[in-house]
Design an enzyme around this catalytic site. Structure first.
Site, PDB file in Angstrom:
ATOM      1  N   GLU A  68      90.915  -4.131 -22.158  1.00  0.00           N
ATOM      2  CA  GLU A  68      91.850  -3.618 -23.156  1.00  0.00           C
ATOM      3  C   GLU A  68      91.758  -4.408 -24.464  1.00  0.00           C
ATOM      4  O   GLU A  68      91.809  -3.832 -25.553  1.00  0.00           O
ATOM      5  CB  GLU A  68      93.281  -3.658 -22.606  1.00  0.00           C
ATOM      6  CG  GLU A  68      93.578  -2.600 -21.563  1.00  0.00           C
ATOM      7  CD  GLU A  68      92.967  -2.928 -20.196  1.00  0.00           C
ATOM      8  OE1 GLU A  68      92.825  -2.006 -19.366  1.00  0.00           O
ATOM      9  OE2 GLU A  68      92.629  -4.122 -19.981  1.00  0.00           O
ATOM     10  N   HIS A 137     101.995  -0.121 -13.289  1.00  0.00           N
ATOM     11  CA  HIS A 137     101.641   1.171 -13.859  1.00  0.00           C
ATOM     12  C   HIS A 137     102.834   1.896 -14.484  1.00  0.00           C
ATOM     13  O   HIS A 137     102.640   2.845 -15.245  1.00  0.00           O
ATOM     14  CB  HIS A 137     101.037   2.081 -12.782  1.00  0.00           C
ATOM     15  CG  HIS A 137      99.710   1.641 -12.268  1.00  0.00           C
ATOM     16  ND1 HIS A 137      99.527   0.457 -11.603  1.00  0.00           N
ATOM     17  CD2 HIS A 137      98.492   2.229 -12.316  1.00  0.00           C
ATOM     18  CE1 HIS A 137      98.244   0.342 -11.245  1.00  0.00           C
ATOM     19  NE2 HIS A 137      97.601   1.410 -11.686  1.00  0.00           N
TER      20      HIS A 137
END
Length: 333
Positions: A68, A137
């Site tokens: 990321e 998540h």
């Protein structure tokens, strides 16, 4: 008499609005490209980029390594070079390795260069609980990013707004965090024009007029708030429901006007009790509509714990009943 042509529309879920918005942007502007993990051949975890690599090629829909920080860092350089990257974090909870890049570089280049350079990039991030995902998540930590000067934070609740806000975000000269509620991805379908259009960043939407209390919400909490408002009508409570749509900058004018009318407030957020966007809404109200208040400011939120797994997930997310209970308490104060 001149007959105006009717705009062609399609019924799409929120994820379909995102996909249509990305396709439209790629067609309109050759400087737009997409990057993210598994967004190419696989079409993304939620198929938000489904079919785009086949239509536009691997040079504009780019599968990346699992990094990321690397995705965001490369995108900063590409944005400074004149491109318009639209990058996907698979989940908002996966964005934390890139937090330093966003805070230190993405949000500061306009100030750092005294306005000479901007970073026109969009960071897409599915977020929120309700789909039985594993740990990390399901985070709803949008308030971490509303605290970053230089970054706009947008959160559509339906496909029409998703396409329009996405196109507005891509056209914006500065970085935008574009939040997509996973729980809302396929919850409903609405009419979405096939042509290009934009929904203005920084403008809330009054979804339901009311006189007794103003409910402010966004993302998946919009359907919860509307359900609660409709059920409370039977007991004589008139709720005004406002979809903030943009969390930074807030639409202060719409917030203040609603509170001046109703005199009561309930903010519904999926994020944690402490330090959430609700407090920013409260600050706007205290500054601009304090003397209109007829009851203490109220909120319904998640709890100050990590989003729990599976069996307890439904107990964490604000429910219609929790919202109704809080509104009844506030209205009868």
């Amino acid at each position: 008499m001149t007959t105006q042509a009717k705009t062609a529309t399609r019924k799409l879920p929120l994820v379909g609005g995102v996909n249509d918005g990305l396709r439209t942007a790629l067609k309109q502007d050759d400087s737009v490209f997409l990057m993210g993990e598994d967004i190419g051949v696989n079409g993304g975890v939620f198929r938000a980029t489904d079919g785009l690599v086949q239509e536009f090629g691997e040079e504009r829909v780019i599968d990346t390594p699992l990094s990321e920080a690397g995705i965001v860092g490369v995108s900063v350089g590409m944005a400074l070079a004149g491109f318009k990257p639209v990058i996907e974090m698979q989940f908002l909870g996966f964005i934390y390795p890139a937090f330093e890049q966003i805070m230190t570089h993405v949000t500061r280049y306009r100030m750092r260069t005294m306005g000479a350079y901007g970073v026109p990039m969009v960071i897409r991030a599915p977020y929120g609980a309700g789909i039985r995902a594993p740990e990390i998540h399901s985070d709803s930590t949008e308030a971490l990013f509303t605290h970053m000067p230089g970054l706009k934070v947008v959160c559509p609740s339906n496909a029409y707004d998703a396409k329009g806000l996405l196109l507005a975000s891509i056209a914006d000269p500065d970085p935008v965090l574009f939040l997509e509620s996973m729980r809302t991805y396929r919850a409903q379908k609405v009419d979405v024009p096939e042509e290009a259009y934009t929904v203005p960043i920084g403008k809330a939407a009054v979804l339901k007029e009311g006189t007794d209390i103003s409910i402010f919400a966004w993302g998946a909490m919009i359907s919860v708030s509307l359900d609660a408002a409709r059920k409370l009508e039977g007991s004589g409570i008139s709720c005004e429901v406002i979809d903030l749509r943009t969390l930074s900058p807030l639409d202060e004018e719409t917030i203040i006007a609603s509170v001046q009318k109703t005199g009561r407030v309930c903010v519904v957020q999926e994020g944690h009790q402490t330090g959430g966007v609700a407090h920013d809404v409260f600050a706007v109200i205290n500054d601009g509509a304090f003397l209109s208040l007829r009851a203490p400011l109220a909120k319904v939120a998640g709890y100050d714990v990590p989003v729990p797994l599976f069996a307890l997930e439904d107990h964490y997310i604000p429910t219609v009943q929790r919202v109704m209970d809080q509104i009844q308490q506030t209205v009868t104060f």
